[in-house]
Scaffold this motif. Structure first.
Motif, short mmCIF file in Angstrom:
data_model
loop_
_atom_site.label_atom_id
_atom_site.label_comp_id
_atom_site.label_asym_id
_atom_site.label_seq_id
_atom_site.Cartn_x
_atom_site.Cartn_y
_atom_site.Cartn_z
N ILE A 22 0.84 -1.20 0.00
CA ILE A 22 0.00 0.00 0.00
C ILE A 22 0.87 1.25 0.00
CG2 ILE A 22 -1.64 1.37 1.38
CD1 ILE A 22 -2.96 -0.92 -0.13
N GLN A 23 1.93 1.22 0.79
CA GLN A 23 2.85 2.37 0.84
C GLN A 23 3.44 2.64 -0.54
OE1 GLN A 23 2.98 4.00 3.61
NE2 GLN A 23 4.61 5.44 3.23
N CYS A 25 2.08 2.10 -3.37
CA CYS A 25 1.04 2.50 -4.32
C CYS A 25 0.25 3.72 -3.88
CB CYS A 25 0.07 1.33 -4.53
SG CYS A 25 0.82 -0.14 -5.24
N LYS A 26 0.50 4.25 -2.70
CA LYS A 26 -0.37 5.28 -2.15
C LYS A 26 -0.41 6.57 -2.97
CE LYS A 26 2.73 7.44 1.16
NZ LYS A 26 2.99 7.71 2.57
N THR A 51 -7.82 1.18 0.94
CA THR A 51 -6.86 0.38 1.70
C THR A 51 -7.59 -0.70 2.49
OG1 THR A 51 -5.32 2.23 1.86
CG2 THR A 51 -5.06 0.45 3.46
N TYR A 55 -7.37 -4.71 1.80
CA TYR A 55 -6.95 -5.61 2.87
C TYR A 55 -7.94 -6.76 3.03
CZ TYR A 55 -5.36 -7.30 7.39
OH TYR A 55 -4.89 -8.10 8.41
N LYS A 68 -1.10 -3.96 -8.60
CA LYS A 68 -1.28 -2.51 -8.65
C LYS A 68 -2.50 -2.15 -9.50
CE LYS A 68 1.11 1.80 -9.50
NZ LYS A 68 2.37 2.42 -9.91
N LEU A 71 -5.56 -2.82 -7.49
CA LEU A 71 -5.75 -1.79 -6.48
C LEU A 71 -6.32 -0.51 -7.09
CD1 LEU A 71 -5.31 -1.32 -3.46
CD2 LEU A 71 -3.02 -0.48 -4.01
#
Length: 173
Positions: A22-23, A25-26, A51, A55, A68, A71
């Motif tokens: 996540i970090q 792709c944030k 997020t 999860y 990615k 997401l």
């Protein structure tokens, strides 16, 4: 690719790998949300919600190489849901006058025009131009042939151009 390895570990239940994924792709998530929602607060809220959704659903991801894209797709779907809900809300005059004071001023015409497009057109344009995905990656994410994606992209660009011409934006794709 590091994201793919993190995604593979996250699928296997490693929370630290999910957080690192996540970090990584944030920023892309935030840019996508901001492009759709046009408000910093809403974009940050969208990142939080996506997020959480990612999860909850990470174990359903079958191919880590598309993590990615998966997401970003969750983000686009979330943003489309938010925009659909906004259309159903009747805004009072006071809200209209306060809306938009904190929005970025670059590309407003394009964002306004994109808001007038159908959900599929917004989705394809965002994947192609905001996330720099290749046609093949978009095709894999949407589960359609590359030729279909090219056709949809062409139509979306034509519609966007028409919307901008109506507003005098002078856009050329």
């Amino acid at each position: 690719m590091e994201i793919e390895l993190l995604a593979r570990d996250a699928i296997n239940g490693e929370d630290r790998a999910f957080l690192e994924f996540i970090q990584a792709c944030k920023i892309d998530l935030y840019k996508t949300a901001l492009a759709f929602l046009r408000n910093e607060g809403d974009a940050l809220e969208a990142v939080q919600e996506v997020t959480y959704r990612a999860y909850k659903g990470i174990r359903s991801l079958k191919e880590p190489s598309f993590a990615k894209t998966w997401l970003i797709r969750i983000m686009i779907n979330y943003c489309n849901d938010v925009l659909d809900k906004r259309k159903r809300i009747i805004l009072d005059e006071a809200f209209i006058h306060t809306e938009g004071r904190h929005e970025p001023h670059d590309g407003l015409e394009i964002r306004d025009a994109m808001e007038g497009l159908d959900a599929r057109s917004r989705e394809i344009l965002a994947m192609k131009y905001f996330q720099d995905l290749k046609i093949s990656e978009i095709a894999a994410a949407l589960n359609h042939p590359e030729g279909t994606i090219k056709t949809w992209l062409n139509r979306a660009l034509r519609s966007l151009r028409d919307k901008l011409d109506e507003k005098g934006g002078g856009f050329r794709a």
